[in-house]
Design a protein around this motif. Structure first.
Motif, PDB file in Angstrom:
ATOM      1  N   THR A  44       0.832  -1.208   0.000  1.00  0.00           N
ATOM      2  CA  THR A  44       0.000   0.000   0.000  1.00  0.00           C
ATOM      3  C   THR A  44       0.861   1.250   0.000  1.00  0.00           C
ATOM      4  OG1 THR A  44      -1.840  -1.073   1.160  1.00  0.00           O
ATOM      5  CG2 THR A  44      -1.706   1.316   1.330  1.00  0.00           C
ATOM      6  N   SER A  45       1.941   1.227   0.765  1.00  0.00           N
ATOM      7  CA  SER A  45       2.771   2.419   0.923  1.00  0.00           C
ATOM      8  C   SER A  45       3.456   2.833  -0.373  1.00  0.00           C
ATOM      9  CB  SER A  45       3.818   2.196   2.023  1.00  0.00           C
ATOM     10  OG  SER A  45       4.771   1.211   1.634  1.00  0.00           O
ATOM     11  N   VAL A  46       3.678   1.884  -1.288  1.00  0.00           N
ATOM     12  CA  VAL A  46       4.357   2.236  -2.536  1.00  0.00           C
ATOM     13  C   VAL A  46       3.416   2.325  -3.734  1.00  0.00           C
ATOM     14  CG1 VAL A  46       6.615   1.387  -1.835  1.00  0.00           C
ATOM     15  CG2 VAL A  46       5.016  -0.197  -2.924  1.00  0.00           C
ATOM     16  N   LEU A  47       2.233   1.729  -3.634  1.00  0.00           N
ATOM     17  CA  LEU A  47       1.319   1.735  -4.779  1.00  0.00           C
ATOM     18  C   LEU A  47       0.189   2.747  -4.641  1.00  0.00           C
ATOM     19  CD1 LEU A  47       0.909  -2.017  -5.824  1.00  0.00           C
ATOM     20  CD2 LEU A  47       2.299  -0.235  -6.908  1.00  0.00           C
ATOM     21  N   THR A  48       0.150   3.481  -3.523  1.00  0.00           N
ATOM     22  CA  THR A  48      -0.894   4.491  -3.344  1.00  0.00           C
ATOM     23  C   THR A  48      -0.268   5.804  -2.875  1.00  0.00           C
ATOM     24  OG1 THR A  48      -1.312   3.931  -1.026  1.00  0.00           O
ATOM     25  CG2 THR A  48      -2.566   2.718  -2.680  1.00  0.00           C
ATOM     26  N   GLU A  49      -1.060   6.849  -2.938  1.00  0.00           N
ATOM     27  CA  GLU A  49      -0.630   8.159  -2.455  1.00  0.00           C
ATOM     28  C   GLU A  49      -1.666   8.701  -1.468  1.00  0.00           C
ATOM     29  OE1 GLU A  49      -0.334  10.353  -6.075  1.00  0.00           O
ATOM     30  OE2 GLU A  49       1.727   9.700  -6.479  1.00  0.00           O
ATOM     31  N   ALA A  71     -15.496  -3.422  -2.295  1.00  0.00           N
ATOM     32  CA  ALA A  71     -15.766  -2.361  -3.271  1.00  0.00           C
ATOM     33  C   ALA A  71     -15.718  -0.981  -2.640  1.00  0.00           C
ATOM     34  CB  ALA A  71     -17.127  -2.592  -3.923  1.00  0.00           C
ATOM     35  N   ASP A  72     -16.038  -0.898  -1.355  1.00  0.00           N
ATOM     36  CA  ASP A  72     -16.082   0.397  -0.665  1.00  0.00           C
ATOM     37  C   ASP A  72     -14.700   0.944  -0.321  1.00  0.00           C
ATOM     38  OD1 ASP A  72     -18.900   0.412  -0.598  1.00  0.00           O
ATOM     39  OD2 ASP A  72     -18.896  -0.860   1.188  1.00  0.00           O
ATOM     40  N   VAL A  73     -13.677   0.085  -0.299  1.00  0.00           N
ATOM     41  CA  VAL A  73     -12.370   0.530   0.198  1.00  0.00           C
ATOM     42  C   VAL A  73     -11.343   0.721  -0.913  1.00  0.00           C
ATOM     43  CG1 VAL A  73     -12.857  -0.709   2.338  1.00  0.00           C
ATOM     44  CG2 VAL A  73     -11.410  -1.800   0.619  1.00  0.00           C
ATOM     45  N   LEU A  74     -11.731   0.510  -2.155  1.00  0.00           N
ATOM     46  CA  LEU A  74     -10.780   0.606  -3.263  1.00  0.00           C
ATOM     47  C   LEU A  74     -10.340   2.045  -3.493  1.00  0.00           C
ATOM     48  CD1 LEU A  74     -12.446  -1.832  -5.842  1.00  0.00           C
ATOM     49  CD2 LEU A  74     -10.679  -2.332  -4.129  1.00  0.00           C
ATOM     50  N   VAL A  75      -9.050   2.205  -3.831  1.00  0.00           N
ATOM     51  CA  VAL A  75      -8.495   3.523  -4.145  1.00  0.00           C
ATOM     52  C   VAL A  75      -7.660   3.422  -5.422  1.00  0.00           C
ATOM     53  CG1 VAL A  75      -8.435   4.244  -1.725  1.00  0.00           C
ATOM     54  CG2 VAL A  75      -6.422   3.145  -2.735  1.00  0.00           C
ATOM     55  N   PRO A  76      -7.497   4.533  -6.141  1.00  0.00           N
ATOM     56  CA  PRO A  76      -6.648   4.505  -7.341  1.00  0.00           C
ATOM     57  C   PRO A  76      -5.191   4.244  -6.970  1.00  0.00           C
ATOM     58  CG  PRO A  76      -8.041   6.464  -7.281  1.00  0.00           C
ATOM     59  CD  PRO A  76      -8.127   5.844  -5.934  1.00  0.00           C
ATOM     60  N   GLY A  77      -4.514   3.457  -7.798  1.00  0.00           N
ATOM     61  CA  GLY A  77      -3.087   3.254  -7.624  1.00  0.00           C
ATOM     62  C   GLY A  77      -2.287   4.357  -8.287  1.00  0.00           C
ATOM     63  N   THR A 231      11.129   3.837  -4.490  1.00  0.00           N
ATOM     64  CA  THR A 231      10.851   5.165  -5.041  1.00  0.00           C
ATOM     65  C   THR A 231       9.571   5.200  -5.868  1.00  0.00           C
ATOM     66  OG1 THR A 231      12.259   4.690  -6.973  1.00  0.00           O
ATOM     67  CG2 THR A 231      13.287   5.795  -5.083  1.00  0.00           C
ATOM     68  N   ALA A 232       8.795   4.076  -5.832  1.00  0.00           N
ATOM     69  CA  ALA A 232       7.516   3.980  -6.539  1.00  0.00           C
ATOM     70  C   ALA A 232       7.665   4.302  -8.026  1.00  0.00           C
ATOM     71  CB  ALA A 232       6.469   4.885  -5.888  1.00  0.00           C
TER      72      ALA A 232
END
Length: 263
Positions: A44-49, A71-77, A231-232
Motif C-alpha cells: 500500500t505504501s508504494v502503490l498508493t498516495e 468495493a467500498d475501500v478501493l483507491v486509485p493506484g 521510489t515507486a
C-alpha cells in the motif's frame, strides 16, 4: 485471474515481486487490482498516495464489525489502470486476531465473496499475503485461483516449501478445491555464488518433485529492483540496467496468464 503471493518466511521479496508483476501487467495493458492482505501494509505504501491512518481498507472489508465491503475501500493506484485495496495502520492485525477467535461460519470465504462482486472489472488480481500462515493468508488462498510462491535460494526456502504446500493442500480440502500453484519465483538469486547455485538446484529439484511450475527466468539480486520499489517507479522508468530487468517480470506475467510456466 486471481493470484495470492505467499511465503511464510519474511524478507524473501514477496511484496517487491507483487509490485513489479503489477507494473509488468499495467505495461501490458491489463486492468490490475492489488489487494494488500499483509498487516505490514508495505505494498500500500508504494502503490498508493495520500493514504492516512484511519482510512478504510481491507480490514474494514473483512471485519464482521464493519458494513464496508471490498468495493467500498478501493483507491486509485499510482499508475493508470491500477486499483488498490489498501492496508493502513494496525487495523488488519486487529482483524487477524478477530478471525482467530471467531467461530462465525464462512469467515474464511468473506474475501472471496466480496471479490466475486467486482472481479469482472479487472484482468488480474494480485493478493499480497503476510509472512505467516494465518487466517488472513487462508482467506487469500480461499479467494485465489492460484498461488505464486516467492522464494530465495537459501536453506530455509527449501525447508519451508513443504510446509507451504501442506497449507495449500489443506485449503484445497476445506475451502477452495480449485486452488492451484501458478508458479514459483526464485527471487534475489545469486547465481555466481556456490551457495546460491547449490540451493537454487535444491529448490528447483524440490519444486519439480512436487510438480510445481517454475517461473523463468529467476530474478537476480539487483539493487535497481529494490530502488524502483522504494521510489515507486517502474524499472522501465530507470536507467539502461534497470530497463533490462523489465523483461524478467514481463516474462513472468506472460507465463502466469497463459499457464506456461514449466515443471
Amino acid at each position: 485471474m486471481i493470484l495470492a503471493y505467499c511465503n511464510q518466511k519474511g524478507g524473501v521479496g514477496k511484496s517487491t515481486t507483487v509490485y513489479h508483476h503489477a507494473r509488468a501487467a499495467i505495461l501490458d495493458g491489463q486492468r490490475v487490482l492489488v489487494i494488500d492482505a499483509d498487516p505490514q501494509g508495505n505494498i500500500t505504501s508504494v502503490l498508493t498516495e495520500d493514504m492516512r491512518e484511519g482510512d478504510v481498507g481491507v480490514a474494514d472489508a473483512l471485519s464482521s464489525r464493519s458494513e464496508d465491503t471490498l468495493a467500498d475501500v478501493l483507491v486509485p493506484g499510482i499508475w493508470e489502470g491500477l486499483t488498490v485495496a489498501p492496508t493502513v495502520g494496525d487495523n488488519l492485525a486487529d482483524v487477524r486476531n478477530e478471525l482467530v477467535i471467531s467461530s462465525e461460519p464462512g469467515r474464511e470465504s468473506r474475501l472471496r465473496a466480496q471479490l466475486g462482486a467486482i472481479q469482472a472489472e479487472y484482468d488480474l488480481v494480485l493478493i499480497d499475503c503476510g509472512p505467516a500462515i494465518d487466517p488472513l493468508t487462508i482467506s487469500a488462498l480461499t479467494a485465489a485461483e492460484a498461488v505464486v510462491i516467492v522464494s530465495q535460494s537459501k536453506l530455509w526456502s527449501v525447508n519451508g516449501l513443504a510446509k507451504l504446500m501442506t497449507t495449500v493442500g489443506q485449503v484445497r480440502e476445506h475451502y477452495n478445491p480449485q486452488l492451484t500453484v501458478a508458479g514459483l519465483v526464485l527471487n534475489a538469486h545469486e547465481a555466481h555464488t556456490l551457495a546460491g547455485g547449490h540451493w537454487a538446484d535444491e529448490l528447483t529439484a524440490a519444486a519439480e518433485a512436487a510438480q510445481l511450475p517454475i517461473l523463468t527466468p529467476p530474478v537476480p539480486k539487483r539493487q535497481a529492483i529494490a530502488d524502483a520499489t522504494e521510489t515507486a517507479r517502474g524499472l522501465d522508468e530507470g536507467d539502461a540496467q534497470a530497463r533490462d530487468l523489465t523483461a524478467i517480470y514481463a516474462a513472468h506475467i506472460d507465463q502466469l496468464m497463459k499457464g506456461t510456466a514449466h515443471v
